[in-house]
Design a protein around this motif. Structure first.
Motif, PDB file in Angstrom:
ATOM      1  N   GLU A   1       2.914   5.798   2.869  1.00 54.94           N
ATOM      2  CA  GLU A   1       4.309   6.237   2.852  1.00 54.94           C
ATOM      3  C   GLU A   1       4.585   7.178   1.684  1.00 54.94           C
ATOM      4  O   GLU A   1       5.331   8.162   1.814  1.00 54.94           O
ATOM      5  CB  GLU A   1       5.224   5.017   2.791  1.00 54.94           C
ATOM      6  CG  GLU A   1       5.208   4.208   4.087  1.00 54.94           C
ATOM      7  CD  GLU A   1       5.827   2.835   3.921  1.00 54.94           C
ATOM      8  OE1 GLU A   1       6.307   2.531   2.804  1.00 54.94           O
ATOM      9  OE2 GLU A   1       5.827   2.065   4.901  1.00 54.94           O
ATOM     10  N   ALA A   2       3.967   6.894   0.531  1.00 56.75           N
ATOM     11  CA  ALA A   2       4.179   7.755  -0.634  1.00 56.75           C
ATOM     12  C   ALA A   2       3.593   9.147  -0.408  1.00 56.75           C
ATOM     13  O   ALA A   2       4.170  10.158  -0.838  1.00 56.75           O
ATOM     14  CB  ALA A   2       3.562   7.117  -1.878  1.00 56.75           C
TER      15      ALA A   2
ATOM     16  N   LEU B   1      -0.414  -2.508  -0.004  1.00 59.50           N
ATOM     17  CA  LEU B   1      -0.684  -1.377  -0.882  1.00 59.50           C
ATOM     18  C   LEU B   1      -1.141  -0.161  -0.072  1.00 59.50           C
ATOM     19  O   LEU B   1      -0.754   0.979  -0.377  1.00 59.50           O
ATOM     20  CB  LEU B   1      -1.739  -1.768  -1.918  1.00 59.50           C
ATOM     21  CG  LEU B   1      -2.128  -0.688  -2.943  1.00 59.50           C
ATOM     22  CD1 LEU B   1      -0.895  -0.129  -3.653  1.00 59.50           C
ATOM     23  CD2 LEU B   1      -3.115  -1.260  -3.954  1.00 59.50           C
TER      24      LEU B   1
ATOM     25  N   GLU C   1       6.769  -7.197   0.718  1.00 60.06           N
ATOM     26  CA  GLU C   1       5.880  -6.925   1.835  1.00 60.06           C
ATOM     27  C   GLU C   1       5.293  -8.214   2.388  1.00 60.06           C
ATOM     28  O   GLU C   1       4.944  -9.128   1.643  1.00 60.06           O
ATOM     29  CB  GLU C   1       4.738  -6.003   1.387  1.00 60.06           C
ATOM     30  CG  GLU C   1       5.195  -4.637   0.920  1.00 60.06           C
ATOM     31  CD  GLU C   1       5.516  -3.726   2.091  1.00 60.06           C
ATOM     32  OE1 GLU C   1       5.274  -4.129   3.235  1.00 60.06           O
ATOM     33  OE2 GLU C   1       6.014  -2.622   1.841  1.00 60.06           O
TER      34      GLU C   1
ATOM     35  N   PRO D   1       4.048   1.137  -6.893  1.00 55.69           N
ATOM     36  CA  PRO D   1       4.777   0.722  -5.691  1.00 55.69           C
ATOM     37  C   PRO D   1       5.326  -0.692  -5.831  1.00 55.69           C
ATOM     38  O   PRO D   1       4.841  -1.490  -6.639  1.00 55.69           O
ATOM     39  CB  PRO D   1       3.702   0.788  -4.605  1.00 55.69           C
ATOM     40  CG  PRO D   1       2.431   0.511  -5.341  1.00 55.69           C
ATOM     41  CD  PRO D   1       2.594   1.150  -6.688  1.00 55.69           C
ATOM     42  N   LYS D   2       6.328  -1.009  -5.027  1.00 55.83           N
ATOM     43  CA  LYS D   2       6.881  -2.357  -4.982  1.00 55.83           C
ATOM     44  C   LYS D   2       6.264  -3.101  -3.800  1.00 55.83           C
ATOM     45  O   LYS D   2       6.427  -2.701  -2.658  1.00 55.83           O
ATOM     46  CB  LYS D   2       8.399  -2.297  -4.832  1.00 55.83           C
ATOM     47  CG  LYS D   2       9.113  -1.686  -6.038  1.00 55.83           C
ATOM     48  CD  LYS D   2      10.614  -1.703  -5.829  1.00 55.83           C
ATOM     49  CE  LYS D   2      11.340  -1.112  -7.039  1.00 55.83           C
ATOM     50  NZ  LYS D   2      12.820  -1.103  -6.852  1.00 55.83           N
ATOM     51  N   LEU D   3       5.585  -4.177  -4.085  1.00 53.10           N
ATOM     52  CA  LEU D   3       4.914  -4.932  -3.032  1.00 53.10           C
ATOM     53  C   LEU D   3       5.523  -6.308  -2.814  1.00 53.10           C
ATOM     54  O   LEU D   3       5.142  -7.009  -1.889  1.00 53.10           O
ATOM     55  CB  LEU D   3       3.423  -5.113  -3.376  1.00 53.10           C
ATOM     56  CG  LEU D   3       2.621  -3.844  -3.679  1.00 53.10           C
ATOM     57  CD1 LEU D   3       1.172  -4.210  -3.933  1.00 53.10           C
ATOM     58  CD2 LEU D   3       2.719  -2.853  -2.532  1.00 53.10           C
TER      59      LEU D   3
ATOM     60  N   ARG E   1      -0.228   0.566   2.969  1.00 49.10           N
ATOM     61  CA  ARG E   1       0.974   1.118   3.593  1.00 49.10           C
ATOM     62  C   ARG E   1       1.826   1.879   2.571  1.00 49.10           C
ATOM     63  O   ARG E   1       2.379   2.941   2.869  1.00 49.10           O
ATOM     64  CB  ARG E   1       1.790  -0.004   4.243  1.00 49.10           C
ATOM     65  CG  ARG E   1       1.124  -0.620   5.471  1.00 49.10           C
ATOM     66  CD  ARG E   1       2.078  -1.500   6.230  1.00 49.10           C
ATOM     67  NE  ARG E   1       2.381  -2.741   5.532  1.00 49.10           N
ATOM     68  CZ  ARG E   1       1.804  -3.906   5.782  1.00 49.10           C
ATOM     69  NH1 ARG E   1       0.867  -3.982   6.715  1.00 49.10           N
ATOM     70  NH2 ARG E   1       2.146  -4.987   5.132  1.00 49.10           N
ATOM     71  N   ALA E   2       1.911   1.341   1.361  1.00 46.12           N
ATOM     72  CA  ALA E   2       2.684   2.018   0.319  1.00 46.12           C
ATOM     73  C   ALA E   2       2.075   3.381  -0.013  1.00 46.12           C
ATOM     74  O   ALA E   2       2.790   4.368  -0.217  1.00 46.12           O
ATOM     75  CB  ALA E   2       2.754   1.146  -0.928  1.00 46.12           C
TER      76      ALA E   2
END
Length: 467
Positions: A27-28, A21, A13, A8-10, A23-24
């Protein structure tokens, strides 16, 4: 099964990396990027890829597991759970007392009220309602019909320094927990709202926030409650929308916030446009301090109920809403459950208007005061925090005891208490302490026996290990 390649791209954020992380992950999973059964990278591997600490990844995995998104299997790894993301809550608000485990023990975990005739009073209220020829039991309940009860609530809270209030400021709910949920529905906005709460707090705040899809962030407390400097730092870092407090009787520490501290909290709330929930359900017998609602009437939601004074079974709570927000709160309640159920509304109105509520509250307090006096006398040699009128005490353990081992030894000795760890957020810090409830459903003789057993345990900690 090989690890899933997921990175993921953090970088964009806001806030702590572990929350970003989490939240990622959420969402994923929801988008299908991470499919059911997919194995996630190990903690160390993902930490290396994201250039964060292993603790950050471990904390995110732990939160996601608690939410039901992930499942960890010892020796195999971490996987996307079969039913993730689950609909609704993923854990119980409270755990029912298991009869087999409690049988024969003195249960001092929950501050249950003593029986002082509440059942008789409620039965009398129902008879009076029948004699009055009440017929409006067919249609849906309405907010308009609640006006007499809202006025009676204003009289009930008149001993509190709340500032000018009227029936228009009152919102009725099915218990204090339901009232807190209504506030979150009124105030939280956006996809990722943040709620701030005391670093030690009863789980109801956390569960209510998660039902509203909010992130819960703990703020440091001391003997008076939330530390202003820590609150300001949390506001700058997280952009929170709601702050949850217990100013009169902090649960579990029994702390009470002084006037200067209250004023400092209000100033910060105004600077960062925070709405404040002041939970007064564990109200102490008397107080002359201005409440948060009196100090900041434009942003404080004062929560109360009858659960800790008369009957938890009635499921009756109320909000004193911020000035001009009463109608908003009632509309939110209307969208959830129309209005209070007619039987509950009628019973509570009768209890308040007849004076029975005041009488019952006094009898409950008399019984709990006897228990408090005995507990303070028996445990006074130890580091004890308490308040007159409060239904629990907070016991910091002497050297040689850890909260977990003390609870285990106490249960083995026939007494059940709660560790302070149960009030901390995940990975939050908790003092080496336990909360002891003045459980009114335990006879006075058995209560005294349980307290004496605790005193003996405290005086004889396990021998320290020799190296």
């Amino acid at each position: 099964m090989a690890d899933t390649i997921w990175l993921p791209k953090l970088s964009d954020e806001d806030g702590p990396k572990y929350l970003a992380l989490t939240r990622a992950l959420r969402e994923a999973i929801r988008s299908g990027e991470l499919e059911t059964g997919a194995q996630l990278p190990t903690v160390r591997e993902l930490a290396w890829q994201l250039k964060v600490t292993p603790g950050t990844v471990a904390r995110a995995y732990s939160l996601a597991t608690q939410e039901g998104m992930l499942a960890a299997t010892v020796g195999r790894g971490t996987f996307v759970a079969a039913n993730a993301p689950r609909l609704g809550p993923t854990q119980a608000l409270f755990v029912d007392r298991e009869p087999a485990r409690v049988s024969g023990k003195v249960d001092l975990r929950a501050p249950i009220l003593p029986d002082v005739g509440q059942g008789i009073a409620i039965a009398a209220a129902l008879r009076a309602l029948g004699e009055d020829g009440e017929t409006d039991w067919i249609d849906y309940p309405s907010q308009q019909a609640e006006l007499p009860l809202r006025a009676a609530v204003c009289d009930w809270v008149s001993e509190r320094v709340l500032g000018p209030i009227s029936a228009d400021d009152i919102v009725l709910a099915h218990g204090g927990q339901n009232a807190i949920n209504l506030v979150f529905m009124c105030c939280l906005r956006g996809d990722r709202p943040v709620v701030l709460t005391e670093e030690l707090a009863y789980p109801g705040f956390r569960h209510a926030a998660r039902l509203s899809r909010a992130e819960v962030v703990a703020v440091e407390i001391d003997a008076e409650g939330i530390v202003p400097e820590a609150l300001e730092q949390a506001c700058r870092r997280h952009g929170a929308q709601v702050l949850c407090l217990t100013t009169e009787a902090q649960n579990p520490t029994t702390g009470r916030m002084g006037l200067e501290r209250r004023q400092a909290i209000v100033a910060i709330a105004r600077r960062y446009d925070l709405q404040i929930i002041d939970d007064d359900c564990y109200s102490v017998a008397t107080t002359t301090l201005p409440s948060m609602r009196a100090l900041a009437p434009e942003r404080v939601w004062h929560v109360g109920s009858l659960s800790k004074t008369i009957s938890a079974g009635l499921r009756f709570g109320y909000l004193v809403a911020p000035t001009g927000m009463g109608q908003t709160g009632r509309l939110t309640a209307q969208h959830q459950f129309f209005a209070l159920s007619r039987p509950i509304e009628a019973i509570v109105l009768h209890l308040l208007q007849s004076g029975e509520a005041v009488r019952l509250r006094g009898l409950v307090q008399e019984e709990l005061d006897k228990r408090l006096q005995f507990a303070v006398n028996a445990l006074g040699a130890f580091d004890l925090s308490w308040q007159a009128g409060l239904q629990f005490i907070f016991l910091r353990l002497p050297s040689g005891w850890r909260a977990s081992s003390f609870c285990s030894h106490a249960e083995a000795a026939g007494v059940m208490v709660r560790s302070a760890d149960e009030y901390a957020l995940i990975h939050g810090r908790a003092p080496n302490a336990v909360r002891v409830a003045l459980s009114g459903n335990v006879s006075m003789e058995r209560f005294q026996d349980g307290i004496r057993r605790l005193a003996r345990l405290l005086a004889e900690p396990p021998a320290e290990l020799m190296v």
